[in-house]
Structures are given as structure tokens and as C-alpha cells.
Design an enzyme around this catalytic site. Structure first.
Site, mmCIF file in Angstrom:
data_model
loop_
_atom_site.group_PDB
_atom_site.id
_atom_site.type_symbol
_atom_site.label_atom_id
_atom_site.label_comp_id
_atom_site.label_asym_id
_atom_site.label_seq_id
_atom_site.Cartn_x
_atom_site.Cartn_y
_atom_site.Cartn_z
ATOM 1 N N HIS A 83 -1.862 6.208 -0.153
ATOM 2 C CA HIS A 83 -1.682 4.594 0.494
ATOM 3 C C HIS A 83 -0.678 4.243 -0.479
ATOM 4 O O HIS A 83 -0.861 3.723 -1.726
ATOM 5 C CB HIS A 83 -2.898 3.816 0.520
ATOM 6 C CG HIS A 83 -2.582 2.498 0.981
ATOM 7 N ND1 HIS A 83 -3.500 1.361 0.822
ATOM 8 C CD2 HIS A 83 -1.504 1.785 1.431
ATOM 9 C CE1 HIS A 83 -3.051 0.217 1.283
ATOM 10 N NE2 HIS A 83 -1.649 0.605 1.549
ATOM 11 N N MET A 103 -0.371 1.712 -6.650
ATOM 12 C CA MET A 103 0.322 0.559 -6.875
ATOM 13 C C MET A 103 1.242 0.538 -8.084
ATOM 14 O O MET A 103 1.034 1.143 -8.870
ATOM 15 C CB MET A 103 -1.018 -0.606 -7.123
ATOM 16 C CG MET A 103 -1.705 -0.527 -6.195
ATOM 17 S SD MET A 103 -3.032 -1.989 -6.389
ATOM 18 C CE MET A 103 -4.444 -1.368 -5.190
ATOM 19 N N MET A 130 1.516 1.595 -2.212
ATOM 20 C CA MET A 130 1.884 0.320 -2.204
ATOM 21 C C MET A 130 3.053 -0.139 -3.245
ATOM 22 O O MET A 130 2.625 -0.631 -4.302
ATOM 23 C CB MET A 130 0.643 -0.681 -2.528
ATOM 24 C CG MET A 130 -0.366 -0.802 -1.493
ATOM 25 S SD MET A 130 -1.842 -1.202 -1.958
ATOM 26 C CE MET A 130 -2.709 0.217 -2.418
ATOM 27 N N MET A 144 -4.175 -3.616 7.005
ATOM 28 C CA MET A 144 -4.471 -4.063 5.671
ATOM 29 C C MET A 144 -5.498 -5.251 6.205
ATOM 30 O O MET A 144 -4.970 -6.002 7.050
ATOM 31 C CB MET A 144 -3.700 -4.574 4.767
ATOM 32 C CG MET A 144 -2.899 -3.373 4.047
ATOM 33 S SD MET A 144 -3.720 -2.444 2.981
ATOM 34 C CE MET A 144 -4.684 -3.486 2.067
ATOM 35 N N ASP A 162 -8.271 -1.159 6.139
ATOM 36 C CA ASP A 162 -8.504 -1.110 4.641
ATOM 37 C C ASP A 162 -8.675 -2.382 4.091
ATOM 38 O O ASP A 162 -7.600 -3.146 4.067
ATOM 39 C CB ASP A 162 -7.246 -0.307 4.108
ATOM 40 C CG ASP A 162 -7.236 0.185 2.747
ATOM 41 O OD1 ASP A 162 -8.299 -0.467 2.087
ATOM 42 O OD2 ASP A 162 -6.420 0.188 2.067
ATOM 43 N N SER A 211 -12.259 4.869 -1.270
ATOM 44 C CA SER A 211 -11.163 4.500 -2.047
ATOM 45 C C SER A 211 -11.435 4.785 -3.521
ATOM 46 O O SER A 211 -12.424 4.196 -4.039
ATOM 47 C CB SER A 211 -10.566 3.088 -1.771
ATOM 48 O OG SER A 211 -9.626 2.868 -2.873
ATOM 49 N N HIS A 271 -9.121 8.102 -0.061
ATOM 50 C CA HIS A 271 -8.052 7.108 -0.202
ATOM 51 C C HIS A 271 -7.638 6.888 -1.497
ATOM 52 O O HIS A 271 -8.308 6.522 -2.417
ATOM 53 C CB HIS A 271 -8.676 6.003 0.707
ATOM 54 C CG HIS A 271 -7.796 5.018 0.738
ATOM 55 N ND1 HIS A 271 -6.928 4.958 2.043
ATOM 56 C CD2 HIS A 271 -6.999 3.922 0.189
ATOM 57 C CE1 HIS A 271 -6.175 4.152 1.973
ATOM 58 N NE2 HIS A 271 -6.167 3.377 0.817
ATOM 59 N N ASP A 277 -5.202 4.840 -3.546
ATOM 60 C CA ASP A 277 -4.169 3.510 -3.891
ATOM 61 C C ASP A 277 -3.124 3.767 -4.854
ATOM 62 O O ASP A 277 -3.654 3.648 -5.761
ATOM 63 C CB ASP A 277 -4.935 2.502 -3.883
ATOM 64 C CG ASP A 277 -6.034 2.272 -2.650
ATOM 65 O OD1 ASP A 277 -5.257 2.098 -1.398
ATOM 66 O OD2 ASP A 277 -7.235 2.027 -2.648
HETATM 67 C C1 DX5 Z 1 -6.527 -2.532 -1.646
HETATM 68 C C2 DX5 Z 1 -6.325 -1.058 -1.304
HETATM 69 C C3 DX5 Z 1 -7.729 -0.760 -0.740
HETATM 70 C C4 DX5 Z 1 -8.963 -1.099 -1.806
HETATM 71 C C5 DX5 Z 1 -10.236 -1.402 -0.962
HETATM 72 O O1 DX5 Z 1 -5.070 -3.090 -1.979
HETATM 73 O O2 DX5 Z 1 -5.635 -0.699 -0.405
HETATM 74 O O3 DX5 Z 1 -7.679 0.478 -0.349
HETATM 75 O O4 DX5 Z 1 -9.223 0.106 -2.659
HETATM 76 O O5 DX5 Z 1 -11.164 -1.834 -1.742
HETATM 77 P P1 DX5 Z 1 -12.453 -2.769 -1.017
HETATM 78 O O6 DX5 Z 1 -13.159 -1.683 -0.006
HETATM 79 O O7 DX5 Z 1 -13.322 -3.094 -2.303
HETATM 80 O O8 DX5 Z 1 -11.519 -3.943 -0.072
HETATM 81 ZN ZN ZN Z 2 -5.752 1.416 0.269
#
Ligand code: DX5
Ligand code: ZN
Length: 223
Positions: free
Chosen positions: A70, A41, A72, A141, A179, A12, A37, A39
Site C-alpha cells: 500500500h 509512507m 502512501m 481507506m 483498511d 498490516s 499488508h 504500508d
Molecule cells: C493506515 C494504514 C493501515 C493501518 C491500519 O494509514 O494504511 O494499513 O496499518 O491500522 P489499523 O488497523 O490499526 O487501523
Molecule cells: Zn494500509
């Protein structure tokens, strides 16, 4: 089909140095990652803000690795088109953020991408039953989304196991991705329970030897 299935590694970007994304991409390539990956947000669905589709587009211009987006975000349907045209291979959104999840899956596929659905730790895996026949990926998750570096919530293991057994039973084709809090110490259990894609942010990027960490997570090396 899933008997000797392969494991995919998806670092990620969230835990990388955002002042040097290109270097982070090279580290992921050198670690033989299959996916990056990403993320996304929005500060609403989760209490953090990261980046939007321009980041995805720019990264797609500098790598051949598959981009695993991903989302969010609230109202994911409003953003699908932008991410689809930015080079995403998989676009995953949250069941909890959508009313018409079935329609959004069709929307993603209609734009030529693979469609993923994700659930937070508090959502039962049974709530996905109507969608499992049509999704390409289920993202479980194993932390409450919003931040990297949190601890793995063990309840995710049973969810993976259930998703693996139901796809075998029904001949479904989705990949199972996990994840949050994935590291060398829990990856064996995660793989044994049937996950295909292991996402890792902090355990990979914060490691003094990310390449060794990737091998442990994949199971190429035993802890
Ligand atoms: C959290 C993200 C993850 C995050 C994982 O909301 O969706 O993808 O980057 O990070 P680690 O591996 O540090 O938990
Ligand atoms: Zn993620």
C-alpha cells in the site's frame, strides 16, 4: 462469481514490532492470513515515514504469503519498478497522489504485478469510475491514512456497497479491500457490504489473542 465469495485476511505490518519482523511474519502465517499488508509512507503524502522496498524484498524472502503493498507516497510512478522487483503481488497507490493514474495502473501490470487503487475518506468513490474496468483491487481507506490505531469512519461502508454492486452489474473483477480501524465489532458489517480483503493492524497485533481476533474478523467466529 461473488455469490459465495471468500474473505481474505491481510494483517498490516505497521502495528508489529519492527525489531522482530520475522516473528510478526510467523504470527501472520499462523493466523492463516492470505496477505501481508505493507504500508509504505513517505512523510509527504502522509505525515509519517515507514519503510521502503528493501523491507518488502526481505519479507518476500522469508514467506510465501502474498505481499500487498500500500503506497502512501507522492509520485508513486517513481517507485513502482522497485516494489515490483521486490516480490510484491499487489501494488496499490492513491488516486489523490497521481495525475496519470490510468498510466500507473498499466505500469504496474506491465511489470507483472496486480494493480490497486486507493481513495482516502474525503474522496468520493465515483471518482474511480474510469479505472474500475482495469484495476485488480480497490482499497477503501476507512481512516485518514498515516497511522494505525484510528477509529473506523462509517462512510466507508457505503463505498464498499457501491463498489460491490457496480462490479456485479458490469462484471468487473477487482477485489475490494478495506483498511483502517477494522476490528471484530465492525467486520460483520464490512463483510456484509461486500468487502473481500480485511486489513487489520492494531486490532490484530495488539490483541492478547491475535488468532482469535483473526477468526472474528474473518467471520469464522461470531462476536
Ligand atoms: C493506515 C494504514 C493501515 C493501518 C491500519 O494509514 O494504511 O494499513 O496499518 O491500522 P489499523 O488497523 O490499526 O487501523
Ligand atoms: Zn494500509
Amino acid at each position: 462469481m461473488f455469490k459465495d465469495k471468500r474473505i481474505y485476511f491481510a494483517p498490516s505490518l505497521l502495528s508489529a514490532d519492527f525489531t522482530n519482523v520475522q516473528n510478526a511474519v510467523r504470527i501472520m502465517e499462523k493466523a492463516s492470513a492470505e496477505f501481508i499488508h505493507l504500508d509504505v509512507m513517505d512523510g509527504l503524502f502522509v505525515p509519517n515515514i515507514t519503510f521502503g522496498h528493501k523491507m518488502v524484498k526481505d519479507i518476500s524472502g522469508i514467506t510465501n504469503l502474498a505481499l500487498d503493498v500500500h503506497l502512501m507516497v507522492e509520485n508513486p510512478e517513481k517507485h513502482i519498478a522497485n516494489f515490483a522487483s521486490s516480490g510484491a503481488e499487489y501494488i496499490t497507490f492513491h488516486l489523490e497522489a497521481a495525475i496519470h493514474s490510468h498510466r500507473i495502473i498499466e505500469q504496474i501490470k506491465g511489470l507483472g504485478c496486480k494493480a490497486g487503487i486507493s481513495i482516502v475518506p474525503g474522496t468520493p468513490v465515483s471518482s474511480l469510475s474510469e479505472l474500475l474496468p482495469i484495476v485488480d483491487l480497490v482499497l477503501v481507506m476507512s481512516v485518514n491514512p498515516g497511522f494505525g490505531g484510528q477509529s473506523f469512519i462509517p462512510g466507508a461502508l457505503e463505498k464498499i456497497k457501491f463498489l460491490d454492486s457496480i462490479r456485479r452489474k458490469n462484471g468487473y473483477n477487482y477485489l475490494i479491500s478495506i483498511d483502517g480501524g477494522v476490528n471484530r465489532n465492525n467486520s460483520g458489517k464490512i463483510r456484509n457490504n461486500g468487502a473481500d480483503i480485511l486489513v487489520s493492524g492494531s486490532s490484530f497485533f495488539n490483541s492478547s489473542d491475535p488468532y482469535a481476533e483473526a477468526n472474528f474478523i474473518r467471520g469464522n467466529k461470531e462476536v
